[in-house]
Scaffold this motif. Structure first.
Motif, mmCIF file in Angstrom:
data_model
loop_
_atom_site.group_PDB
_atom_site.id
_atom_site.type_symbol
_atom_site.label_atom_id
_atom_site.label_comp_id
_atom_site.label_asym_id
_atom_site.label_seq_id
_atom_site.Cartn_x
_atom_site.Cartn_y
_atom_site.Cartn_z
ATOM 1 N N TYR A 1 -40.577 -9.417 -52.110
ATOM 2 C CA TYR A 1 -39.293 -8.734 -52.185
ATOM 3 C C TYR A 1 -39.419 -7.353 -51.552
ATOM 4 O O TYR A 1 -40.318 -6.574 -51.904
ATOM 5 N N TYR A 2 -38.494 -7.077 -50.638
ATOM 6 C CA TYR A 2 -38.505 -5.830 -49.894
ATOM 7 C C TYR A 2 -37.287 -4.987 -50.238
ATOM 8 O O TYR A 2 -36.163 -5.496 -50.328
ATOM 9 N N CYS A 3 -37.529 -3.709 -50.350
ATOM 10 C CA CYS A 3 -36.461 -2.733 -50.524
ATOM 11 C C CYS A 3 -36.040 -2.222 -49.142
ATOM 12 O O CYS A 3 -36.885 -2.015 -48.256
ATOM 13 N N HIS A 4 -34.762 -2.022 -48.968
ATOM 14 C CA HIS A 4 -34.218 -1.544 -47.692
ATOM 15 C C HIS A 4 -33.130 -0.514 -47.986
ATOM 16 O O HIS A 4 -32.324 -0.696 -48.910
ATOM 17 N N VAL A 5 -33.146 0.541 -47.226
ATOM 18 C CA VAL A 5 -32.098 1.556 -47.320
ATOM 19 C C VAL A 5 -31.489 1.736 -45.934
ATOM 20 O O VAL A 5 -32.220 1.842 -44.936
ATOM 21 N N ILE A 6 -30.174 1.737 -45.880
ATOM 22 C CA ILE A 6 -29.477 2.042 -44.641
ATOM 23 C C ILE A 6 -28.579 3.241 -44.896
ATOM 24 O O ILE A 6 -27.812 3.259 -45.858
ATOM 25 N N VAL A 7 -28.722 4.250 -44.057
ATOM 26 C CA VAL A 7 -27.874 5.434 -44.118
ATOM 27 C C VAL A 7 -26.865 5.322 -42.984
ATOM 28 O O VAL A 7 -27.253 5.238 -41.810
ATOM 29 N N PHE A 8 -25.607 5.295 -43.337
ATOM 30 C CA PHE A 8 -24.559 5.078 -42.354
ATOM 31 C C PHE A 8 -24.210 6.385 -41.647
ATOM 32 O O PHE A 8 -24.091 7.434 -42.275
ATOM 33 N N GLY A 9 -24.027 6.289 -40.336
ATOM 34 C CA GLY A 9 -23.641 7.439 -39.548
ATOM 35 C C GLY A 9 -23.402 7.014 -38.126
ATOM 36 O O GLY A 9 -23.292 5.826 -37.820
ATOM 37 N N SER A 10 -23.311 7.992 -37.222
ATOM 38 C CA SER A 10 -23.118 7.654 -35.809
ATOM 39 C C SER A 10 -24.292 6.812 -35.313
ATOM 40 O O SER A 10 -24.151 5.952 -34.445
ATOM 41 N N ASN A 11 -25.460 7.060 -35.865
ATOM 42 C CA ASN A 11 -26.635 6.216 -35.639
ATOM 43 C C ASN A 11 -27.196 5.836 -37.005
ATOM 44 O O ASN A 11 -27.794 6.667 -37.676
ATOM 45 N N ASN A 12 -26.964 4.591 -37.403
ATOM 46 C CA ASN A 12 -27.463 4.161 -38.713
ATOM 47 C C ASN A 12 -28.981 4.281 -38.763
ATOM 48 O O ASN A 12 -29.677 3.948 -37.802
ATOM 49 N N MET A 13 -29.489 4.745 -39.900
ATOM 50 C CA MET A 13 -30.926 4.855 -40.101
ATOM 51 C C MET A 13 -31.360 3.778 -41.100
ATOM 52 O O MET A 13 -30.751 3.640 -42.158
ATOM 53 N N ASN A 14 -32.394 3.042 -40.746
ATOM 54 C CA ASN A 14 -32.889 1.963 -41.587
ATOM 55 C C ASN A 14 -34.311 2.260 -42.042
ATOM 56 O O ASN A 14 -35.151 2.670 -41.236
ATOM 57 N N TYR A 15 -34.564 2.021 -43.320
ATOM 58 C CA TYR A 15 -35.888 2.226 -43.891
ATOM 59 C C TYR A 15 -36.275 0.990 -44.704
ATOM 60 O O TYR A 15 -35.428 0.424 -45.413
#
Length: 118
Positions: free
Chosen positions: A93-107
């Motif tokens: 199981y993996y955790c993922h975070v996406i920060v929305f913006g003009s360029n989405n950031m994925n972690y």
């Protein structure tokens, strides 16, 4: 830079429960979503659940009614409560975070193994 650390995986029997946690270090700006994905042996990574910074949730059909996603914004932590576990829930199981913006950031986190077996 955001780093994610999952914990809570392990070996359980069918029908039992587990609670996964994912703690994020660093600043996570809003709006964002914190998600859980999983990858079973020999299969592609698949979506499990998501919760937005506004509190909206969504689940894969295979886990609806059994899994609950929640978050503690003060702790930058997302949780996945997994009940009535089935052998087919066995996966990393993996955790993922996406920060929305003009360029989405994925972690992505490195994953935690959940094994459901009798």
């Amino acid at each position: 830079q955001v780093q994610l650390m999952e914990s809570g995986g392990g070996l359980v029997q069918p029908g039992e429960s587990l609670r996964l946690s994912c703690a994020a270090s660093g600043s996570i700006f809003r709006p964002n979503a914190m998600d859980w994905y999983r990858q079973a042996p020999g299969k592609q990574r698949e979506f499990v659940a998501t919760i937005t910074s506004g509190g909206s949730t969504n689940y894969a059909d295979s886990v609806k009614g059994r899994f609950t996603v929640s978050r503690d914004n003060a702790k930058n932590t997302v949780y996945l409560q997994m009940n009535s576990l089935l052998p087919e829930d066995t996966a990393v199981y993996y955790c993922h975070v996406i920060v929305f913006g003009s360029n989405n950031m994925n972690y992505w986190g490195k994953g935690t193994l959940v094994t459901v077996s009798s």
